[in-house]
Design a protein around this motif. Structure first.
Motif, mmCIF file in Angstrom:
data_model
loop_
_atom_site.group_PDB
_atom_site.id
_atom_site.type_symbol
_atom_site.label_atom_id
_atom_site.label_comp_id
_atom_site.label_asym_id
_atom_site.label_seq_id
_atom_site.Cartn_x
_atom_site.Cartn_y
_atom_site.Cartn_z
ATOM 1 N N GLU A 18 0.717 -1.370 0.152
ATOM 2 C CA GLU A 18 -0.164 -0.011 -0.050
ATOM 3 C C GLU A 18 0.887 1.408 0.019
ATOM 4 O OE1 GLU A 18 -3.390 2.130 2.866
ATOM 5 O OE2 GLU A 18 -3.049 0.078 3.056
ATOM 6 N N MET A 19 1.743 1.217 0.926
ATOM 7 C CA MET A 19 2.780 2.408 1.108
ATOM 8 C C MET A 19 3.652 2.699 -0.457
ATOM 9 S SD MET A 19 6.015 3.825 1.031
ATOM 10 C CE MET A 19 6.977 2.130 1.111
ATOM 11 N N TRP A 20 3.857 1.395 -0.962
ATOM 12 C CA TRP A 20 4.764 1.169 -2.382
ATOM 13 C C TRP A 20 3.951 2.124 -3.416
ATOM 14 C CZ3 TRP A 20 9.467 1.318 -3.766
ATOM 15 C CH2 TRP A 20 9.815 1.013 -5.002
ATOM 16 N N HIS A 21 2.676 1.596 -3.184
ATOM 17 C CA HIS A 21 1.551 2.235 -4.328
ATOM 18 C C HIS A 21 1.696 3.700 -4.483
ATOM 19 C CE1 HIS A 21 -1.662 2.295 -7.181
ATOM 20 N NE2 HIS A 21 -2.389 3.017 -6.412
ATOM 21 N N LEU A 22 1.267 4.372 -3.273
ATOM 22 C CA LEU A 22 1.303 5.592 -2.775
ATOM 23 C C LEU A 22 2.506 6.276 -3.048
ATOM 24 C CD1 LEU A 22 -1.088 7.368 -1.705
ATOM 25 C CD2 LEU A 22 -0.183 6.938 0.561
ATOM 26 N N LEU A 23 3.731 5.818 -2.861
ATOM 27 C CA LEU A 23 4.926 6.459 -3.274
ATOM 28 C C LEU A 23 4.922 6.612 -4.706
ATOM 29 C CD1 LEU A 23 7.596 7.270 -2.152
ATOM 30 C CD2 LEU A 23 8.515 4.937 -2.461
ATOM 31 N N ARG A 24 4.832 5.578 -5.417
ATOM 32 C CA ARG A 24 4.798 5.794 -7.069
ATOM 33 C C ARG A 24 3.610 6.560 -7.361
ATOM 34 N NH1 ARG A 24 3.942 0.263 -9.564
ATOM 35 N NH2 ARG A 24 4.823 1.080 -11.364
ATOM 36 N N LEU A 25 2.546 6.891 -6.983
ATOM 37 C CA LEU A 25 1.758 7.712 -7.055
ATOM 38 C C LEU A 25 2.306 9.150 -7.125
ATOM 39 C CD1 LEU A 25 -1.685 6.269 -5.967
ATOM 40 C CD2 LEU A 25 -0.868 6.591 -8.357
ATOM 41 N N ALA A 26 2.950 9.277 -5.631
ATOM 42 C CA ALA A 26 3.436 10.545 -5.479
ATOM 43 C C ALA A 26 4.560 11.069 -6.226
ATOM 44 C CB ALA A 26 4.083 10.514 -4.009
ATOM 45 N N ALA A 27 5.284 10.028 -6.827
ATOM 46 C CA ALA A 27 6.346 10.310 -7.686
ATOM 47 C C ALA A 27 5.982 11.049 -8.962
ATOM 48 C CB ALA A 27 7.270 9.152 -8.020
ATOM 49 N N SER A 28 4.870 10.994 -9.299
ATOM 50 C CA SER A 28 4.113 11.300 -10.427
ATOM 51 C C SER A 28 3.210 12.617 -10.430
ATOM 52 C CB SER A 28 3.399 10.307 -11.293
ATOM 53 O OG SER A 28 2.004 10.176 -10.450
ATOM 54 N N LEU A 29 3.435 13.405 -9.198
ATOM 55 C CA LEU A 29 2.681 14.501 -8.955
ATOM 56 C C LEU A 29 2.995 15.588 -10.082
ATOM 57 C CD1 LEU A 29 2.699 14.735 -5.101
ATOM 58 C CD2 LEU A 29 0.558 14.811 -6.618
ATOM 59 N N ASP A 30 4.167 15.705 -10.436
ATOM 60 C CA ASP A 30 4.625 16.903 -11.257
ATOM 61 C C ASP A 30 4.349 16.692 -12.713
ATOM 62 O OD1 ASP A 30 6.487 14.990 -11.274
ATOM 63 O OD2 ASP A 30 8.191 16.463 -11.661
ATOM 64 N N VAL A 31 3.964 15.417 -13.292
ATOM 65 C CA VAL A 31 3.926 15.207 -14.522
ATOM 66 C C VAL A 31 2.690 16.096 -15.301
ATOM 67 C CG1 VAL A 31 3.092 13.242 -16.291
ATOM 68 C CG2 VAL A 31 4.583 12.945 -14.342
ATOM 69 N N LYS A 32 2.848 16.627 -16.470
ATOM 70 C CA LYS A 32 1.728 17.368 -16.993
ATOM 71 C C LYS A 32 1.246 16.542 -18.183
ATOM 72 C CE LYS A 32 2.661 21.907 -15.398
ATOM 73 N NZ LYS A 32 2.511 23.471 -15.775
ATOM 74 N N SER A 33 -0.164 16.828 -18.182
ATOM 75 C CA SER A 33 -0.662 16.611 -19.572
ATOM 76 C C SER A 33 -1.254 17.782 -20.338
ATOM 77 C CB SER A 33 -1.776 15.882 -19.268
ATOM 78 O OG SER A 33 -2.523 15.389 -20.539
ATOM 79 N N GLY A 34 -0.288 18.447 -21.121
ATOM 80 C CA GLY A 34 -0.497 19.796 -21.896
ATOM 81 C C GLY A 34 -0.383 20.791 -20.580
ATOM 82 N N ALA A 35 -1.033 21.572 -20.563
ATOM 83 C CA ALA A 35 -0.825 22.775 -19.560
ATOM 84 C C ALA A 35 -1.271 22.536 -18.063
ATOM 85 C CB ALA A 35 -1.574 24.026 -19.889
ATOM 86 N N ASP A 36 -2.034 21.260 -17.999
ATOM 87 C CA ASP A 36 -2.549 20.868 -16.614
ATOM 88 C C ASP A 36 -1.721 19.653 -16.062
ATOM 89 O OD1 ASP A 36 -4.672 22.633 -16.776
ATOM 90 O OD2 ASP A 36 -5.887 21.533 -17.853
ATOM 91 N N TYR A 37 -1.808 19.681 -14.829
ATOM 92 C CA TYR A 37 -1.284 18.328 -14.331
ATOM 93 C C TYR A 37 -1.977 16.994 -14.654
ATOM 94 C CZ TYR A 37 1.949 21.311 -11.734
ATOM 95 O OH TYR A 37 3.001 22.040 -11.341
ATOM 96 N N LEU A 38 -1.425 16.085 -14.921
ATOM 97 C CA LEU A 38 -1.883 14.569 -15.127
ATOM 98 C C LEU A 38 -3.031 14.397 -13.984
ATOM 99 C CD1 LEU A 38 -2.058 12.337 -17.061
ATOM 100 C CD2 LEU A 38 -0.097 11.222 -16.112
ATOM 101 N N HIS A 39 -2.564 14.666 -12.844
ATOM 102 C CA HIS A 39 -3.353 14.081 -11.734
ATOM 103 C C HIS A 39 -3.977 15.340 -10.978
ATOM 104 C CE1 HIS A 39 -1.502 10.170 -12.156
ATOM 105 N NE2 HIS A 39 -0.625 10.701 -12.119
#
Length: 85
Positions: free
Chosen positions: A51-72
């Motif tokens: 559960e922690m590993w999954h959340l860590l992987r999601l947190a590592a993607s917080l800065d990914v953008k899709s166009g002008a907006d964040y992916l998440h």
């Protein structure tokens, strides 16, 4: 694991809450999570709570953008905190 501090789920939730309330940037949170993830992967990813590993992987993607907006979106982050995603 040889001295690598493995965060708890609550520490990751606190990080995500800091992003939501603006006390941490998405970039800083994602960089930290990616570094921790990389360190754990080089040691023993099987020794970490899934559960922690999954959340860590999601947190590592917080800065990914899709166009002008964040992916998440902020709503996505809230759902991660609640354990629904």
């Amino acid at each position: 694991m040889s001295g690598i501090p493995v965060p708890t789920r609550q520490e990751l939730v606190n990080l995500l809450l800091a992003v939501l309330d603006g006390t941490s940037s998405r970039l800083a949170a994602a960089e930290w999570a990616a570094e921790v993830q990389e360190n754990i992967e080089s040691e023993d990813p099987e020794a970490v709570d899934p559960e922690m590993w999954h959340l860590l992987r999601l947190a590592a993607s917080l800065d990914v953008k899709s166009g002008a907006d964040y992916l998440h979106s902020e709503n996505d982050v809230r759902e991660w905190i609640e354990g629904r995603k």
